[in-house]
Scaffold this active site. Structure first.
Site, mmCIF file in Angstrom:
data_model
loop_
_atom_site.group_PDB
_atom_site.id
_atom_site.type_symbol
_atom_site.label_atom_id
_atom_site.label_comp_id
_atom_site.label_asym_id
_atom_site.label_seq_id
_atom_site.Cartn_x
_atom_site.Cartn_y
_atom_site.Cartn_z
ATOM 1 C CB THR A 212 47.575 42.932 35.252
ATOM 2 O OG1 THR A 212 46.278 42.963 34.663
ATOM 3 C CG2 THR A 212 47.844 44.216 35.984
ATOM 4 C CE LYS B 206 40.430 53.300 43.174
ATOM 5 N NZ LYS B 206 38.968 53.558 43.292
ATOM 6 C CB ILE C 240 43.811 38.508 42.182
ATOM 7 C CG1 ILE C 240 43.305 37.179 41.656
ATOM 8 C CG2 ILE C 240 43.114 39.640 41.481
ATOM 9 C CD1 ILE C 240 41.867 36.888 42.079
ATOM 10 C CB VAL C 241 48.135 36.492 38.807
ATOM 11 C CG1 VAL C 241 48.445 36.084 37.374
ATOM 12 C CG2 VAL C 241 49.184 37.463 39.316
ATOM 13 C CG ASP C 242 41.721 35.991 35.565
ATOM 14 O OD1 ASP C 242 41.867 34.780 35.341
ATOM 15 O OD2 ASP C 242 40.703 36.613 35.220
HETATM 16 P P1 5GP Z 1 44.905 39.553 34.728
HETATM 17 O O1 5GP Z 1 45.587 40.632 33.923
HETATM 18 O O2 5GP Z 1 45.869 38.609 35.391
HETATM 19 O O3 5GP Z 1 43.888 38.802 33.909
HETATM 20 O O4 5GP Z 1 44.044 40.259 35.807
HETATM 21 C C1 5GP Z 1 44.599 40.771 36.960
HETATM 22 C C2 5GP Z 1 43.776 41.906 37.525
HETATM 23 O O5 5GP Z 1 42.389 41.695 37.303
HETATM 24 C C3 5GP Z 1 43.958 41.977 39.013
HETATM 25 O O6 5GP Z 1 44.972 42.875 39.357
HETATM 26 C C4 5GP Z 1 42.601 42.456 39.481
HETATM 27 O O7 5GP Z 1 42.573 43.850 39.480
HETATM 28 C C5 5GP Z 1 41.644 41.963 38.438
HETATM 29 N N1 5GP Z 1 40.962 40.715 38.823
HETATM 30 C C6 5GP Z 1 41.079 39.487 38.250
HETATM 31 N N2 5GP Z 1 40.275 38.593 38.843
HETATM 32 C C7 5GP Z 1 39.628 39.260 39.820
HETATM 33 C C8 5GP Z 1 38.641 38.878 40.803
HETATM 34 O O8 5GP Z 1 38.179 37.734 40.913
HETATM 35 N N3 5GP Z 1 38.219 39.866 41.631
HETATM 36 C C9 5GP Z 1 38.662 41.136 41.562
HETATM 37 N N4 5GP Z 1 38.177 42.012 42.430
HETATM 38 N N5 5GP Z 1 39.600 41.531 40.674
HETATM 39 C C10 5GP Z 1 40.071 40.608 39.813
#
Ligand code: 5GP
Length: 181
Positions: free
Chosen positions: A110, A46, A104-106
């Site tokens: 994902t 979402k 957001i990419v952490d």
């Molecule tokens: P990744 O797979 O890159 O670690 O995480 C990406 C997903 O984690 C994003 O699509 C988001 O849904 C969620 N996410 C990562 N960091 C945050 C944050 O600081 N706030 C929120 N609301 N979602 C985050």
């Protein structure tokens, strides 16, 4: 100054700053896809629903919008290692110019999953767009359009949630650590 919700520590990026940057990204995409018949924007639900709506309305290149839903976190801000496809596209993307639109990419897991999944469907081209990027991404998935770099804190607002709350805040705010840890 508006009163902040008690869960929120501070505003990191204001509504004006977000809107200005979204317009810049839309202009960049318009330039890169000049002359293209059609671009398919894939918003990731979402979290990217507001960003997708805003960037889509600022783009002038012909495009359609579709959505996928992915889940990689539970209600806690803890990554459990699994990326799940909750909702798939309505139409095939073979031979189309595709841009994935993420909030957001952490760690990048994902986006990596999305990139591999969509690449396997043989689009004519595939690019990635994320409004926010944290510093932990160690994967090799290419990020073509990036709005802002963020510190490693949990942020909410502009579509991003914590346990499905705070999505409709017009700005990006840092959540208090004691709320999510
Ligand atoms: P990744 O797979 O890159 O670690 O995480 C990406 C997903 O984690 C994003 O699509 C988001 O849904 C969620 N996410 C990562 N960091 C945050 C944050 O600081 N706030 C929120 N609301 N979602 C985050």
């Amino acid at each position: 100054m508006t009163d902040l919700h008690p869960d929120i520590k501070r505003i990191l990026i204001t509504e004006d700053e977000i809107q200005k940057r979204v317009a810049e990204l839309a202009a960049e995409i318009d330039r890169d896809y000049q002359g293209a018949d059609l671009v398919v924007l894939i918003g990731i639900l979402k979290g990217a629903f507001i960003f997708t709506a805003d960037i889509s309305r600022k783009m002038t290149v012909p495009h359609t919008v579709d959505f996928m839903s992915i889940s990689s976190y539970g209600d806690q801000a803890v990554f459990d290692g699994a990326v799940r496809l909750i909702l798939d596209l309505r139409k095939p993307i073979a031979d189309q110019h595709v841009i994935v639109v993420e909030d957001i990419v952490d760690t990048g897991h994902t986006m990596d999953y999305l990139y591999q999944t969509l690449q396997g469907r043989h689009p004519a081209s595939l690019k990635t767009c994320t409004l926010f990027k944290k510093e932990r991404n160690s994967l090799e998935v290419p990020l073509d359009y990036v709005g802002f770099d963020l510190p490693d804190v949990w942020v909410v607002g502009y579509g991003l949630d914590y346990a499905d709350k705070h999505r409709t805040l017009p700005y990006i705010a840092e959540l208090k650590k004691e709320v999510y840890s």
